[in-house]
Design a protein around this motif. Structure first.
Motif, PDB file in Angstrom:
ATOM      1  N   VAL A 143      -5.023   6.287   0.315  1.00 20.96           N
ATOM      2  CA  VAL A 143      -4.313   5.008   0.397  1.00 20.96           C
ATOM      3  C   VAL A 143      -4.464   4.324  -0.956  1.00 20.96           C
ATOM      4  N   ILE A 144      -3.347   4.027  -1.615  1.00 22.70           N
ATOM      5  CA  ILE A 144      -3.383   3.440  -2.952  1.00 22.70           C
ATOM      6  C   ILE A 144      -2.916   1.989  -2.904  1.00 22.70           C
ATOM      7  N   GLY A 198      -8.600   3.680   0.393  1.00 28.46           N
ATOM      8  CA  GLY A 198      -8.851   4.286   1.703  1.00 28.46           C
ATOM      9  C   GLY A 198      -8.451   5.742   1.696  1.00 28.46           C
ATOM     10  N   GLU A 199      -8.874   6.457   2.722  1.00 32.00           N
ATOM     11  CA  GLU A 199      -8.469   7.846   2.897  1.00 32.00           C
ATOM     12  C   GLU A 199      -8.187   8.096   4.369  1.00 32.00           C
ATOM     13  N   VAL A 200      -7.354   9.089   4.628  1.00 31.20           N
ATOM     14  CA  VAL A 200      -7.003   9.488   5.988  1.00 31.20           C
ATOM     15  C   VAL A 200      -7.128  11.001   6.056  1.00 31.20           C
ATOM     16  N   GLY A 242     -11.486   4.776  -7.569  1.00 32.07           N
ATOM     17  CA  GLY A 242     -11.683   3.809  -6.495  1.00 32.07           C
ATOM     18  C   GLY A 242     -12.854   4.184  -5.608  1.00 32.07           C
ATOM     19  N   SER A 243     -13.405   3.176  -4.943  1.00 32.97           N
ATOM     20  CA  SER A 243     -14.402   3.365  -3.886  1.00 32.97           C
ATOM     21  C   SER A 243     -13.785   2.880  -2.588  1.00 32.97           C
ATOM     22  N   TYR A 244     -14.076   3.589  -1.483  1.00 32.12           N
ATOM     23  CA  TYR A 244     -13.360   3.316  -0.231  1.00 32.12           C
ATOM     24  C   TYR A 244     -14.155   3.882   0.932  1.00 32.12           C
ATOM     25  N   TYR A 251       0.847  -1.191   0.000  1.00 29.74           N
ATOM     26  CA  TYR A 251       0.000   0.000   0.000  1.00 29.74           C
ATOM     27  C   TYR A 251       0.880   1.238   0.000  1.00 29.74           C
ATOM     28  N   GLY A 252       0.311   2.328  -0.460  1.00 27.13           N
ATOM     29  CA  GLY A 252       0.989   3.609  -0.414  1.00 27.13           C
ATOM     30  C   GLY A 252       0.076   4.658   0.174  1.00 27.13           C
ATOM     31  N   VAL A 253       0.651   5.659   0.820  1.00 24.98           N
ATOM     32  CA  VAL A 253      -0.116   6.760   1.404  1.00 24.98           C
ATOM     33  C   VAL A 253       0.448   8.063   0.836  1.00 24.98           C
ATOM     34  N   VAL A 254      -0.435   8.838   0.171  1.00 28.36           N
ATOM     35  CA  VAL A 254       0.013  10.064  -0.498  1.00 28.36           C
ATOM     36  C   VAL A 254      -0.937  11.206  -0.156  1.00 28.36           C
ATOM     37  N   PRO A 255      -0.424  12.434   0.004  1.00 25.48           N
ATOM     38  CA  PRO A 255      -1.302  13.581   0.253  1.00 25.48           C
ATOM     39  C   PRO A 255      -2.031  13.965  -1.031  1.00 25.48           C
ATOM     40  N   VAL A 256      -3.308  14.362  -0.895  1.00 25.01           N
ATOM     41  CA  VAL A 256      -4.058  14.757  -2.088  1.00 25.01           C
ATOM     42  C   VAL A 256      -4.606  16.179  -1.984  1.00 25.01           C
TER      43      VAL A 256
END
Length: 355
Positions: A259-260, A161-163, A348-350, A132-137
């Protein structure tokens, strides 16, 4: 020691032993799940979201719902690590808000991998070097992160996913007070987010932008006449004193991270779908693309245009809508959008993230 205090401490010891026994029992169940699901995707973002939401709703207090979620996320993270530790790439270096967002979403058990650039996060996941990867959007103050949007369009990876992370900026230094400071290091975006505070409190100090907040903290740790603006994690990592806490101009300053992965998530009951599309070049085209959303009762929470790479004055539109792509009303609206738009990609859906 009073009899009442001794009695309470003995009761706490008994409860701790009971909690430990239950945690061990849960961990054994998780191991069994891992054995049954061998060879299949074992991390399910929608299942985790449902569990945390349910426990927060059942929470009788006095712990806050957020505290309950934090505790059980760590429990799930540790149990998932028994099945197979996740590898999570994030925009580094260590001590950045991206690392804090990664740990908020996945807990402490995964192997976290700091990447030098957002492109490297995508590349690590696409190549299979990270799960998984976590990137700012986007940031509530500074707006969208264009590089992430471009990569979501060009890359086959999905959002699962999102944070949402409240961004609290701390002024930190090796010194015990502000008086010794001769310069301020930080990322350009953080300097902008603390612009008014700096104008009021340190108007004469030069503000020096660097590659990341963590790099600013590292530089401040080597220079007693400098201070840095960064997150609390960076202060802990580099052993710096926090001279002034929460100096951001907007107390609600929040960054959203995505989250990708090579998959998105199944329906959780409270979901968001992200997509990108382009409109044919004719009058009223955008209205025609958005009309199915309104007619099917789909709530659009974001619509943003961005120049396309295909030609001058051509644009693509990034949208977030409430609901999962498999929900009947969302599926119907997306089917009509596909018929009308020049191009559509469901990113994506999350599960929707809570602060």
């Amino acid at each position: 020691m009073s009899d009442e205090l001794l009695k309470l401490r003995n009761e706490i010891d008994r409860l701790d032993e009971e909690i430990l026994a239950r945690l061990s029992e849960r961990a054994r169940c998780a191991q069994r799940v891992g054995e049954i699901k061998r060879g299949v995707m074992y991390y399910r973002p929608e299942r985790e979201a449902q569990v945390l939401r349910r426990l927060a709703e059942l929470n009788p207090g006095p712990l806050s719902p957020d505290a309950v979620k934090t505790i059980f996320r760590e429990v799930m993270s540790a149990c998932l690590g028994l099945e197979q530790p996740l590898r999570v790439a994030y925009l580094g270096p260590a001590g950045t808000f991206s690392e804090s967002a990664s740990r908020k979403h996945f807990g402490s058990a995964p192997n976290f991998m700091a990447m030098a650039a957002i492109d490297d996060v995508f590349r690590a996941v696409e190549a299979g070097n990270a799960d998984y990867g976590v990137v700012p959007v986007e940031n509530s103050t500074e707006g969208a992160v264009g590089g992430t949007l471009d990569l979501l369009l060009a890359n086959p990876l999905k959002v699962c996913g999102e944070v949402r992370l409240r961004i609290h900026q701390q002024l930190m230094s090796r010194a015990d007070g502000i008086g010794a400071a001769r310069r301020v290091y930080s990322h350009a975006q953080s300097l902008a987010q603390c612009h008014e505070w700096l104008n009021r409190n340190l108007p004469h100090l030069p503000r020096i932008p660097v590659a990341s907040n963590a790099e600013a903290a590292r530089m401040a740790s080597e220079d007693p006449e400098s201070c840095a603006i960064a997150g609390e994690a960076a202060a802990q990592l580099y052993g710096l004193n926090i001279l002034a806490p929460n100096i951001e101009d907007d107390p609600n300053n929040t960054t959203r991270f995505l989250v990708i992965a090579d998959h998105d998530a199944g329906p959780s009951g409270q979901d968001r779908t992200s997509l990108v599309f382009s409109a044919p070049n004719r009058p009223g085209a955008i209205h025609g693309l958005l009309e199915p959303m309104a007619r099917h009762g789909v709530d659009m929470t974001k619509l943003q245009s961005r120049p396309a790479r295909s030609g001058l004055w051509e644009y693509v539109f990034y949208a977030d809508i409430n609901g999962h792509r498999d929900d009947p009303e969302v599926a119907a609206a997306l089917a009509e959008l596909n018929d009308r738009a020049a191009f559509v990609k469901v990113i994506g859906s999350y599960p929707v993230a809570a602060i």
